[in-house]
Design an enzyme around this catalytic site. Structure first.
Site, PDB file in Angstrom:
ATOM      1  N   THR A 369       0.893  -1.142   0.000  1.00  0.00           N
ATOM      2  CA  THR A 369       0.000   0.000   0.000  1.00  0.00           C
ATOM      3  C   THR A 369       0.937   1.197   0.000  1.00  0.00           C
ATOM      4  O   THR A 369       2.133   1.033   0.121  1.00  0.00           O
ATOM      5  CB  THR A 369      -0.871  -0.098   1.285  1.00  0.00           C
ATOM      6  OG1 THR A 369      -1.600  -1.305   1.225  1.00  0.00           O
ATOM      7  CG2 THR A 369      -1.780   1.069   1.503  1.00  0.00           C
ATOM      8  N   GLY A 461       1.273  -1.467   4.767  1.00  0.00           N
ATOM      9  CA  GLY A 461       1.752  -2.635   5.517  1.00  0.00           C
ATOM     10  C   GLY A 461       0.663  -3.580   5.983  1.00  0.00           C
ATOM     11  O   GLY A 461       0.859  -4.285   6.978  1.00  0.00           O
TER      12      GLY A 461
HETATM   13  N1  GLY Z   1      -5.134  -3.882   1.584  1.00  0.00           N
HETATM   14  C1  GLY Z   1      -4.623  -3.659   2.868  1.00  0.00           C
HETATM   15  C2  GLY Z   1      -5.594  -2.971   3.763  1.00  0.00           C
HETATM   16  O1  GLY Z   1      -6.436  -2.239   3.297  1.00  0.00           O
HETATM   17  O2  GLY Z   1      -5.545  -3.192   4.945  1.00  0.00           O
END
Ligand code: GLY
Length: 556
Positions: A369, A461
């Site tokens: 992310t 993360g």
């Molecule tokens: N895709 C990771 C989150 O949104 O926690």
């Protein structure tokens, strides 16, 4: 007086003072990638506000940071304006209309890889709608001016950095991307790979961005881009249809607010699990005296880990999309409930996760992310975390469109009770349903001191995001670190299941030995999170990108 304050800080363990943040008077941008940071600063310097800069940075990262920057994913934007208004934009992916509870279970009842890899892994992308909504409601500059720098970067190319070249060559990325011809051609240079300094030129992506610049988000959701994407999905067994794209809406929600030691915390509401987590964990820490033994001591790390363990047990049961499931946020944050959690922590011994179960809050109500933080000259602050989920998402690059698609469907509980990509155990609250939003851990957060902007922070993360943000908050507030040191300091993560305390190698071997003696199973992590933070302090803006990355902070 100053000496007393310094001694108090040292007594609380704030001996850490290794790096100076970037300082500027007017505006500051901290992102994961230098071209994107520069574009954000240029927007601020030419009269744009923090929202304008956030839109331009969002599109730029979609070009220069393909592992997480995106058009094919989604995220959250938290803003606090200089006049005190706060807003949270949820532009996270939604499950396609054809999605269903057991769609990732094979005939043997086991979870397949489809939620992680390939066309069926994607939720309906939200980034373009989210950035458009932010601009339409709160921006100042012309839309085309904010998208154009990304068009130029995609068409003209940019030099691949050392870290990007390494990331694209890594075994996992290579195995995943090489299964999809467009991904292999564009990002692996058809197997020839990029070296640091080579130019990455992305003409297909440039054309998509040019249409967004000239025709607006409508092109992505209803126009040529939407039609190409829906056709590609159909041809490859994906679920996203033209109707899914047409019906996609970004949602404006009330940010979650709380306080910690007199600081106001403005953070992410559900469908993020991060804000509830941050506020519950700060609640447990406040008044416990955990900080007295100092940053990095075994006693402090132990207490924080026990706090994390308890929140993640609650997360597994109670957190999901609030439009589909009644998230008991107030119950999970009630002082009585939090005091009850605190009373179960033994300061000397780890509690086995198997003996911890989600609590009973009083009422049921409501890897890769990237995060960037921006503050403008007027004091408007924006924190954006957006993502494709896994590094390079589902590994699929949409045909003729040049952008990677997310694998956000894996953030749902494909089989409630069984671990996902991040080993997270989640429950029915986060089961798959058509048009539902998968639970997120993204936690863009803004802190106020005496009613004024103080700190803007966030990180990628997966589930570690929540604990990474918590760590930066307490490093600044409890351990008196400057924002650079607070970002640099070693991090820890406990998520209840698996019953493992992950620590970065920066903790001393003595601390680790003492944690083991308290009953923790320790695993070492090379790098947890990629924080981008800005602190407003004494008339200065102090920025810090994470030294674990190639990110930059820059001001003017
Ligand atoms: N895709 C990771 C989150 O949104 O926690």
């Amino acid at each position: 007086m100053r000496r007393v304050a310094l001694l108090a800080m040292l007594a609380a363990g704030a001996g850490w003072c290794a790096r100076q943040p970037v300082r500027a008077r007017h505006g500051m941008v901290a992102t994961r990638e230098a071209h994107a940071t520069d574009i954000g600063v240029a927007v601020l310097e030419s009269g744009g506000n923090a929202i304008d800069a956030a839109v331009a940075v969002g599109f730029a990262l979609a070009v220069t940071h393909p592992s997480a920057g995106n058009l094919g994913g989604g995220g959250f934007l938290l803003a606090r304006f200089a006049d005190g208004r706060t807003v949270f934009l949820d532009f996270r992916e939604r499950a396609p209309a054809k999605a269903s509870h057991d769609m990732y279970l094979g005939p043997d009842g086991k979870v397949t890889k489809d939620s992680v890899l390939g066309y069926r892994a994607s939720g309906v992308p939200g980034t373009v709608r989210g950035l458009e909504m932010a601009h339409r409601k709160y921006g100042r500059k012309k839309w085309a001016e904010l998208v154009d720098p990304a068009v130029q970067l995609a068409d003209g190319g940019f030099p691949v950095s050392y870290g990007q070249a390494r990331s694209l060559r890594s075994k996992d990325t290579n195995e995943r991307l090489s299964q999809f011809p467009e991904s292999k051609r564009i990002f692996l240079h058809d197997g020839r790979y990029y070296e640091a300094g080579d130019r990455l030129v992305q003409p297909e992506l440039g054309r998509v961005l040019a249409r967004i610049r000239d025709r607006g988000a409508k092109d992505f959701y209803e126009g040529e881009t939407a039609q190409l994407l829906a056709a590609d999905m159909k041809e490859h067994g994906g679920l996203i249809t033209l109707d899914d794209l047409k019906n996609y809406r970004a949602i404006e929600r009330q940010p979650l607010t709380g306080s910690y030691r007199g600081y106001a915390i403005v953070t992410a509401p559900p469908p993020s699990s991060g804000g509830v987590g941050i506020l519950q964990m700060l609640g447990v820490l406040e008044g416990s005296g955990y900080e007295k033994s100092g940053f990095g001591s075994a006693a402090t790390v132990h207490y924080m880990a026990e706090t994390m363990r308890r929140y993640f047990a609650d997360r597994s049961e109670y957190m999901g999309d609030p439009d589909f499931y009644h998230v008991p946020a107030a119950g999970l944050l009630s002082p009585r409930y939090i005091a009850g959690l605190r009373s179960t922590i033994d300061p000397e011994h780890a509690t086995a996760s198997a003996s911890i179960h989600p609590g009973k809050p009083e009422t049921h109500e409501s890897s890769e992310t990237t995060h960037y933080s921006i503050v403008d000259a007027e004091g408007n602050a924006v924190a954006v975390t957006y993502t494709l989920n896994n590094s390079y998402g589902s590994a699929v690059t949409a045909t003729k469109l040049g952008f990677l698609l997310n694998n956000e469907m894996d953030d749902f509980a494909a089989k409630p009770g069984e671990p996902n990509l991040f080993d997270l155990v989640q429950g029915e609250a986060n089961a798959i349903q058509a048009r539902k939003t998968p639970l997120s851990s993204m936690t863009p957060t803004i802190v106020l001191r005496d009613g004024k902007l103080y700190l803007v922070v966030g990180s990628p993360g997966g589930p570690t995001i929540i604990n990474t943000v918590l760590g930066v908050l307490v490093n600044v507030i409890d351990f008196g670190m400057n924002v650079a040191d607070a970002v640099d300091a070693p991090r820890l993560h406990h998520q209840w299941m698996p019953d493992v305390l992950r620590v970065e190698r920066g903790f001393s071997p003595d601390t680790v030995a003492l944690l083991k003696a308290r009953g923790h199973t320790i695993e070492f992590e090379n790098a947890q999170g990629e924080v981008a933070a800005i602190l407003a302090h004494d008339g200065w803006l102090e920025g810090s990108a994470d030294p674990r990355t190639e990110g930059t902070a820059k001001g003017y």
